[in-house]
Design a protein around this motif. Structure first.
Motif, short mmCIF file in Angstrom:
data_model
loop_
_atom_site.label_atom_id
_atom_site.label_comp_id
_atom_site.label_asym_id
_atom_site.label_seq_id
_atom_site.Cartn_x
_atom_site.Cartn_y
_atom_site.Cartn_z
N GLU A 50 0.55 -1.50 -0.20
CA GLU A 50 0.18 0.04 0.08
C GLU A 50 0.32 1.22 0.29
O GLU A 50 0.22 2.28 -0.36
N ASP A 51 2.30 1.27 1.04
CA ASP A 51 2.54 2.38 0.82
C ASP A 51 3.95 2.72 -0.62
O ASP A 51 4.62 3.28 -0.67
N GLY A 52 3.36 1.86 -1.77
CA GLY A 52 3.67 2.23 -3.18
C GLY A 52 5.60 0.90 -3.10
O GLY A 52 6.07 1.18 -4.29
N SER A 53 5.47 0.35 -2.38
CA SER A 53 7.08 -0.27 -2.41
C SER A 53 6.37 -1.80 -2.75
O SER A 53 4.91 -2.00 -3.15
N VAL A 54 7.22 -2.40 -2.80
CA VAL A 54 7.20 -4.05 -4.09
C VAL A 54 7.84 -5.04 -3.07
O VAL A 54 9.20 -4.98 -3.28
N SER A 55 7.07 -6.31 -3.22
CA SER A 55 7.98 -7.13 -2.65
C SER A 55 8.02 -8.15 -3.74
O SER A 55 7.08 -8.91 -3.37
N LEU A 56 9.02 -8.48 -3.86
CA LEU A 56 9.39 -9.26 -4.50
C LEU A 56 10.25 -10.69 -3.98
O LEU A 56 10.52 -10.55 -3.37
N ARG A 57 9.17 -11.79 -4.76
CA ARG A 57 9.72 -13.44 -4.51
C ARG A 57 9.82 -14.28 -5.08
O ARG A 57 9.75 -14.41 -6.05
N PHE A 58 10.71 -15.05 -4.16
CA PHE A 58 11.44 -16.16 -4.63
C PHE A 58 11.74 -17.13 -4.00
O PHE A 58 11.02 -17.25 -2.74
N GLU A 59 11.27 -17.94 -4.67
CA GLU A 59 11.42 -19.68 -4.12
C GLU A 59 12.20 -20.00 -3.47
O GLU A 59 13.04 -19.75 -3.98
N ASN A 60 12.04 -21.04 -2.60
CA ASN A 60 13.01 -21.18 -1.23
C ASN A 60 13.58 -22.58 -1.62
O ASN A 60 12.59 -23.75 -1.82
N ARG A 61 14.90 -22.80 -1.30
CA ARG A 61 14.80 -24.21 -1.42
C ARG A 61 15.81 -24.42 -0.29
O ARG A 61 16.35 -25.77 -0.85
N LEU A 62 15.39 -24.66 0.85
CA LEU A 62 16.37 -24.68 1.90
C LEU A 62 15.56 -25.60 2.17
O LEU A 62 13.78 -25.44 3.13
N PRO A 63 16.48 -26.30 2.96
CA PRO A 63 15.72 -27.87 4.01
C PRO A 63 15.23 -27.56 5.17
O PRO A 63 15.58 -26.48 5.35
N GLY A 64 13.60 -27.89 5.15
CA GLY A 64 12.94 -27.76 6.47
C GLY A 64 11.94 -27.06 5.87
O GLY A 64 11.40 -26.36 7.59
N TYR A 65 11.89 -26.12 4.97
CA TYR A 65 10.64 -24.67 5.85
C TYR A 65 9.70 -25.22 3.61
O TYR A 65 10.19 -24.03 3.38
#
Length: 206
Positions: A50-65
């Motif tokens: 809402e504040d105009g920022s953007v959250s870029l997402r990447f797939e996680n390959r960390l074990p246990g998550y």
């Protein structure tokens, strides 16, 4: 380097700056400062804040998550270049989460209550075992009484051990006395017979 804009990960209709949406290289560089590159997967969309920022997402390959995503929030001020605000690992819907935190005092109270419940169950089990042993002992007494009743119906049998305390000599003397009495009777009967025979002879001579 500017990448092709990707659809919003949360389906929001908020307008996002194309320069922020395409700031993948900046986001990857920020991620590699906190985690190995092998734990970072391909891009998985973005979230327009809402504040105009953007959250870029990447797939996680960390074990246990499983179900978690690396998230890099970027923003820009006026005509300045995009900059990184925050880098974090965030769960997606259905991700494996840790249980809700419970204060130690509450956990200790639950533990003590559980221990008291186990102690009550153990005491009840011991009481049940004691009752069962008492029933078994009563049944054993009944069986012993039945055996005694059966033994009382059997005829008495004289065993060698039954002669303990009996004077064998007295038994022999009593037997001798009886034999002597019988001999005396026989002698008296013989004398009577001889006297009768002598009387008969005298009568014949006369």
């Amino acid at each position: 380097m500017t990448s092709t804009p990707e659809p919003s990960a949360d389906g929001s209709s908020a307008e996002a700056d194309d320069r922020l949406i395409g700031a993948h290289d900046l986001a990857l560089a920020a991620l590699q400062e906190i985690t190995p590159a092998s734990t970072i997967g391909p891009a998985a969309g973005y979230v327009a804040e809402e504040d105009g920022s953007v959250s870029l997402r990447f797939e996680n390959r960390l074990p246990g998550y499983p179900g978690w995503y690396w998230t890099v929030t970027v923003a820009r001020v006026d005509d300045a270049e995009p900059t990184v605000l925050e880098v974090e690992l965030l769960p997606n819907e259905g991700a494996l989460l840790a249980p809700e935190w419970v204060p130690w005092a509450e956990r200790l109270a639950e533990y003590r209550a559980h221990q008291a419940e186990l102690a009550e169950q153990a005491a009840a089990a011991e009481a049940g075992d004691a009752d069962a042993e008492g029933d078994d002992a009563t049944e054993g007494d009944d069986l012993d009484e039945l055996d005694e009743d059966e033994d009382s119906d059997e005829p008495d049998i004289l065993h060698a051990g039954d002669l303990d305390g009996v004077d064998i000599d007295e038994l022999d003397e009593s037997g001798v006395d009886e034999d002597a009495e019988s001999e005396e009777v026989d002698d008296s009967e013989s004398e009577d017979d001889s006297d009768a025979d002598d009387a008969d002879i005298d009568d014949e001579e006369e």
